[in-house]
Design a protein around this motif. Structure first.
Motif, PDB file in Angstrom:
ATOM      1  N   SER A  36       0.826  -1.206   0.000  1.00 47.15           N
ATOM      2  CA  SER A  36       0.000   0.000   0.000  1.00 47.15           C
ATOM      3  C   SER A  36       0.861   1.258   0.000  1.00 47.15           C
ATOM      4  N   PHE A  94      -6.037   2.311  -0.434  1.00 51.72           N
ATOM      5  CA  PHE A  94      -6.864   1.132  -0.243  1.00 51.72           C
ATOM      6  C   PHE A  94      -7.423   0.575  -1.545  1.00 51.72           C
ATOM      7  N   ASP A  95      -7.465   1.370  -2.592  1.00 45.53           N
ATOM      8  CA  ASP A  95      -8.110   0.911  -3.810  1.00 45.53           C
ATOM      9  C   ASP A  95      -7.381  -0.249  -4.473  1.00 45.53           C
ATOM     10  N   SER A 117     -18.563  -2.604   0.043  1.00 40.19           N
ATOM     11  CA  SER A 117     -17.115  -2.562   0.269  1.00 40.19           C
ATOM     12  C   SER A 117     -16.464  -1.549  -0.655  1.00 40.19           C
ATOM     13  N   ARG A 118     -16.876  -1.523  -1.912  1.00 40.60           N
ATOM     14  CA  ARG A 118     -16.311  -0.566  -2.869  1.00 40.60           C
ATOM     15  C   ARG A 118     -16.572   0.862  -2.410  1.00 40.60           C
ATOM     16  N   TYR A 121     -14.200   1.586   0.509  1.00 39.75           N
ATOM     17  CA  TYR A 121     -12.809   1.794   0.103  1.00 39.75           C
ATOM     18  C   TYR A 121     -12.638   3.097  -0.670  1.00 39.75           C
ATOM     19  N   ASP A 122     -13.636   3.462  -1.468  1.00 36.24           N
ATOM     20  CA  ASP A 122     -13.583   4.757  -2.165  1.00 36.24           C
ATOM     21  C   ASP A 122     -13.574   5.899  -1.149  1.00 36.24           C
ATOM     22  N   LEU A 124     -12.580   5.674   2.015  1.00 34.51           N
ATOM     23  CA  LEU A 124     -11.315   5.616   2.746  1.00 34.51           C
ATOM     24  C   LEU A 124     -10.203   6.344   2.004  1.00 34.51           C
ATOM     25  N   GLU A 125     -10.228   6.257   0.687  1.00 28.16           N
ATOM     26  CA  GLU A 125      -9.217   6.939  -0.127  1.00 28.16           C
ATOM     27  C   GLU A 125      -9.261   8.446   0.044  1.00 28.16           C
ATOM     28  N   ARG A 132      -6.569   7.165   7.663  1.00 28.85           N
ATOM     29  CA  ARG A 132      -6.662   5.944   6.869  1.00 28.85           C
ATOM     30  C   ARG A 132      -5.771   4.856   7.469  1.00 28.85           C
ATOM     31  N   TYR A 136      -6.997   1.433   9.216  1.00 26.54           N
ATOM     32  CA  TYR A 136      -6.544   0.176   8.603  1.00 26.54           C
ATOM     33  C   TYR A 136      -5.935  -0.750   9.654  1.00 26.54           C
TER      34      TYR A 136
END
Length: 184
Positions: A36, A94-95, A117-118, A121-122, A124-125, A132, A136
């Motif tokens: 990451s 995260f992506d 989930s998508r 994660y979007d 979180l970015e 973040r 995590y």
């Protein structure tokens, strides 16, 4: 199952299988964590091996529940930061990480979970990097606040604040994007 700290002590006492157990337990997740930072899975694997090597090379005072994992991730984080600085790479994204659960659920349920989930994660970015990373470590790596503080070179109180603010920011981002909570 023996604790990580016990396995580490057994390795120091000459039991090679104890080291293999620790590498098997944390190797893949640690590689993803390092990746990451680096965005290069081959370099991430090399640094994962380097992190274990540094810990196994000489005896370190690792005691207490979760201490081995925290020390391992802190070592890996420092290696990744050093490498990133040297090569001017980005920070935790995260992506590109795969957190999708493996299950035999119904297809529509899995599709629903994948979409949620998508969205997560979007969102979180869009968080500050510190938020973040703290989220995590605590929620994806199941670290305690104390262990996450060790990894990030922060106090436990600072991690508490980062987690709180990160969750607040994440909630605001998700609400702006029309995220619908399951319990509403």
């Amino acid at each position: 199952m023996i604790s990580d700290e016990t396995a580490y002590r057994r390795y120091l006492d000459g039991e090679q299988k104890a080291a293999d157990l620790l590498v098997e337990k944390y190797g893949d997740a640690l590689t993803l964590y390092i990746n990451s930072y680096l965005k290069d899975i081959n370099e991430a694997e090399d640094l994962m091996i380097e992190a274990f090597s540094q810990i196994f090379a000489k005896e370190r005072p690792i005691t207490g529940e979760g201490a081995f994992k925290a020390y391992l991730y802190k070592t890996a984080r420092n290696l990744a930061l050093r490498f990133s600085k040297k090569h001017r790479l980005g920070f935790l994204r995260f992506d590109e990480l795969d957190f999708e659960p493996q299950s035999d659920m119904l297809a529509d349920t899995e599709l629903y979970r994948s979409e949620r989930s998508r969205q997560l994660y979007d969102a979180l970015e869009k968080l500050k990097a510190e938020y973040r990373e703290a989220l995590y470590l605590v929620y994806f790596e199941d670290m305690s606040y104390r262990d996450a503080a060790t990894v990030m070179n922060k106090s436990e109180g600072q991690i508490t604040k980062l987690i709180y603010r990160g969750k607040q920011s994440l909630k605001a981002i998700l609400e702006q994007e029309g995220f619908i909570y399951a319990d509403e």
